[in-house]
Design a protein around this motif. Sequence first.
Motif, PDB file in Angstrom:
ATOM      1  N   VAL A 138     -51.011 -28.189  32.835  1.00 28.76           N
ATOM      2  CA  VAL A 138     -51.180 -29.237  31.796  1.00 28.76           C
ATOM      3  C   VAL A 138     -49.776 -29.286  31.178  1.00 28.76           C
ATOM      4  N   ILE A 139     -49.277 -30.425  30.976  1.00 29.21           N
ATOM      5  CA  ILE A 139     -47.932 -30.747  30.797  1.00 29.21           C
ATOM      6  C   ILE A 139     -47.953 -31.801  29.560  1.00 29.21           C
ATOM      7  N   GLY A 140     -47.654 -31.568  28.245  1.00 34.59           N
ATOM      8  CA  GLY A 140     -47.691 -32.326  27.218  1.00 34.59           C
ATOM      9  C   GLY A 140     -46.325 -32.879  26.857  1.00 34.59           C
ATOM     10  N   MET A 141     -46.025 -34.140  26.819  1.00 36.26           N
ATOM     11  CA  MET A 141     -44.818 -34.799  26.507  1.00 36.26           C
ATOM     12  C   MET A 141     -44.758 -35.423  24.999  1.00 36.26           C
ATOM     13  N   SER A 142     -43.564 -35.377  24.536  1.00 37.39           N
ATOM     14  CA  SER A 142     -43.122 -36.107  23.354  1.00 37.39           C
ATOM     15  C   SER A 142     -41.974 -37.093  23.783  1.00 37.39           C
ATOM     16  N   HIS A 143     -42.177 -38.591  23.783  1.00 42.19           N
ATOM     17  CA  HIS A 143     -41.082 -39.398  24.256  1.00 42.19           C
ATOM     18  C   HIS A 143     -40.302 -39.989  22.933  1.00 42.19           C
ATOM     19  N   GLU A 144     -40.253 -39.202  21.855  1.00 43.59           N
ATOM     20  CA  GLU A 144     -39.327 -39.323  20.723  1.00 43.59           C
ATOM     21  C   GLU A 144     -38.670 -38.128  20.540  1.00 43.59           C
ATOM     22  N   SER A 145     -37.519 -38.906  19.444  1.00 41.11           N
ATOM     23  CA  SER A 145     -36.699 -37.219  19.095  1.00 41.11           C
ATOM     24  C   SER A 145     -37.695 -36.546  18.042  1.00 41.11           C
ATOM     25  N   PHE A 146     -37.109 -35.278  18.011  1.00 46.42           N
ATOM     26  CA  PHE A 146     -37.718 -34.500  17.060  1.00 46.42           C
ATOM     27  C   PHE A 146     -37.785 -35.016  15.592  1.00 46.42           C
ATOM     28  N   ALA A 147     -36.625 -35.551  15.109  1.00 44.91           N
ATOM     29  CA  ALA A 147     -36.537 -36.215  13.896  1.00 44.91           C
ATOM     30  C   ALA A 147     -37.387 -37.211  13.527  1.00 44.91           C
ATOM     31  N   SER A 148     -37.575 -38.394  14.744  1.00 43.42           N
ATOM     32  CA  SER A 148     -38.443 -39.269  14.476  1.00 43.42           C
ATOM     33  C   SER A 148     -39.978 -38.858  14.558  1.00 43.42           C
ATOM     34  N   LYS A 150     -41.186 -36.056  13.364  1.00 45.28           N
ATOM     35  CA  LYS A 150     -41.567 -35.440  12.225  1.00 45.28           C
ATOM     36  C   LYS A 150     -41.580 -36.216  11.004  1.00 45.28           C
ATOM     37  N   LYS A 151     -41.271 -37.463  11.121  1.00 46.82           N
ATOM     38  CA  LYS A 151     -41.459 -38.414   9.904  1.00 46.82           C
ATOM     39  C   LYS A 151     -42.928 -38.985  10.045  1.00 46.82           C
ATOM     40  N   THR A 152     -43.614 -38.628  11.026  1.00 44.57           N
ATOM     41  CA  THR A 152     -44.935 -39.360  11.337  1.00 44.57           C
ATOM     42  C   THR A 152     -46.258 -38.270  11.481  1.00 44.57           C
ATOM     43  N   SER A 153     -47.373 -38.894  11.368  1.00 39.84           N
ATOM     44  CA  SER A 153     -48.593 -38.147  11.756  1.00 39.84           C
ATOM     45  C   SER A 153     -48.334 -37.210  13.131  1.00 39.84           C
ATOM     46  N   ARG A 289     -33.327 -47.515  14.577  1.00 37.62           N
ATOM     47  CA  ARG A 289     -33.514 -46.274  13.755  1.00 37.62           C
ATOM     48  C   ARG A 289     -33.724 -45.077  14.243  1.00 37.62           C
ATOM     49  N   GLY A 290     -34.495 -44.963  15.530  1.00 36.56           N
ATOM     50  CA  GLY A 290     -34.757 -44.026  15.925  1.00 36.56           C
ATOM     51  C   GLY A 290     -35.105 -43.785  17.464  1.00 36.56           C
ATOM     52  N   GLU A 291     -34.988 -43.200  18.154  1.00 35.67           N
ATOM     53  CA  GLU A 291     -35.191 -43.269  19.729  1.00 35.67           C
ATOM     54  C   GLU A 291     -35.706 -41.916  20.412  1.00 35.67           C
ATOM     55  N   GLY A 292     -35.778 -41.747  21.621  1.00 35.86           N
ATOM     56  CA  GLY A 292     -35.989 -40.555  22.331  1.00 35.86           C
ATOM     57  C   GLY A 292     -34.855 -40.340  23.328  1.00 35.86           C
ATOM     58  N   PHE A 293     -35.246 -40.973  24.457  1.00 38.97           N
ATOM     59  CA  PHE A 293     -34.150 -41.032  25.642  1.00 38.97           C
ATOM     60  C   PHE A 293     -33.947 -42.471  26.080  1.00 38.97           C
ATOM     61  N   PRO A 294     -33.231 -43.138  25.474  1.00 41.52           N
ATOM     62  CA  PRO A 294     -33.441 -44.812  25.448  1.00 41.52           C
ATOM     63  C   PRO A 294     -33.102 -45.312  27.076  1.00 41.52           C
ATOM     64  N   PHE A 310     -25.660 -46.586  17.459  1.00 38.68           N
ATOM     65  CA  PHE A 310     -26.157 -45.668  16.357  1.00 38.68           C
ATOM     66  C   PHE A 310     -26.304 -44.367  17.053  1.00 38.68           C
ATOM     67  N   ASP A 311     -25.832 -43.280  16.682  1.00 40.50           N
ATOM     68  CA  ASP A 311     -26.271 -42.023  17.077  1.00 40.50           C
ATOM     69  C   ASP A 311     -27.463 -41.424  16.178  1.00 40.50           C
ATOM     70  N   CYS A 312     -28.521 -42.172  16.604  1.00 36.05           N
ATOM     71  CA  CYS A 312     -29.745 -41.958  16.041  1.00 36.05           C
ATOM     72  C   CYS A 312     -30.777 -40.956  16.491  1.00 36.05           C
ATOM     73  N   ALA A 313     -30.223 -40.244  17.585  1.00 37.44           N
ATOM     74  CA  ALA A 313     -31.172 -39.282  18.339  1.00 37.44           C
ATOM     75  C   ALA A 313     -30.139 -38.286  19.053  1.00 37.44           C
TER      76      ALA A 313
END
Length: 383
Positions: A138-148, A150-153, A289-294, A310-313
């Motif tokens: 089982v592999i879990g993925m986060s398709h956004e940056s850590f910083a983005s 962290k701002k969410t639930s 304002r935020g990206e993962g790996f666009p 913008f160097d957003c991630a």
Amino acid sequence: MTEYPQRDIFFVSNSVDELGGVTSWSHQMAHLFTERGHRVHVVGITEPAVVQVLGELPYPTTTLYDVHPPRVGPARGIKGRLNVAERRVRAARAAGMREQAAKLTALFRAARPGAVVIVTQVWAMEWVELADTTGLTVIGMSHESFASCKKTSRFRRVQKHYRDVDRMLALTREDADLWIRQGMNNASFMPNPIPFLPEVPSPRTENVVLSVGRLHDQKGIDILLDTWAEVVPRHPDWRLRIYGSGEDEEILKKQCTALGLDDCVEWMGSTRDVPGALRGGSVFVLCSRGEGFPLVLMEAMATGLPAAAFDCAPGVHEIIHDGEDGLLATLGNTGELARRLDTLMSDKELRDAMGEAARVNIQRYTEDEIVRRWEELFAFLER
């Protein structure tokens, strides 16, 4: 090239056909794995609010719920925990989750040894962890940056629901290191592949700056319009061409009018021909304002467009080699981004050189290379 065993691979997402980058990525990878002989099944939890047209697929898809499961927030305080109506909704939701998780269990049990479950979004993981995944990777993925994140639930949910998966994947090494510092010792990273590498790149002959993306706050089109208002007086023969649709369309067009930009901004709506759209421009701009790996940034570079972004991630400054194949600006600094655009728009020789470099450099993320890395990961986790 090393030959890897053929596997059953399940992609589990919030929805099978939701409009957005995660869905596009999931089906891109599903096609690639299918072409390599793997047996793929794409699973969604619910039907999406906005559908992405997928066409005929060479693999099965399943959606668990016919209707969206009941929405409940956290029970706050004694009053919240004692609320009878709310308790009934929670009980119904929990029962429904167990029922739908049983469907996942049935799918997983029919898989061959060595099967892999790739959970693309953490909300979907809440159903996967209720299912029986014995013997599966089982592999879990986060398709956004850590910083983005962290701002969410989603931040706490990643920590909770991905803590015990075989591997939690971020999009960059930098983000993986940040997750490890949060105690996620199973964290690693996997970049996205280039969605396409067109045989014919952009000739970069049109005086057009391109933006492609949803008309949504995250994508920063409002900031782009402010930036364009600073740039266009020096380049009255250039146009900003915006592809995309979304909930912010009306307010953004009003902003465009208020800034006096109606004559130099073209609203193109959504397009199914992204390569064709990109070939019509000479410069690409990313104001998120935020990206993962666009993906769209990779697509633009594959088409031979230099980007001002913008160097957003971490994903953005991993993709763009600043000063070589594109130019970066500090997130939110419209003056700095305007200067980056001005540099590219003013110097055709420079943008041609950067565009050619972009097309070459982005090929480190070819589909073959990324699929190979995935297959290596499957083999490693199976040991």
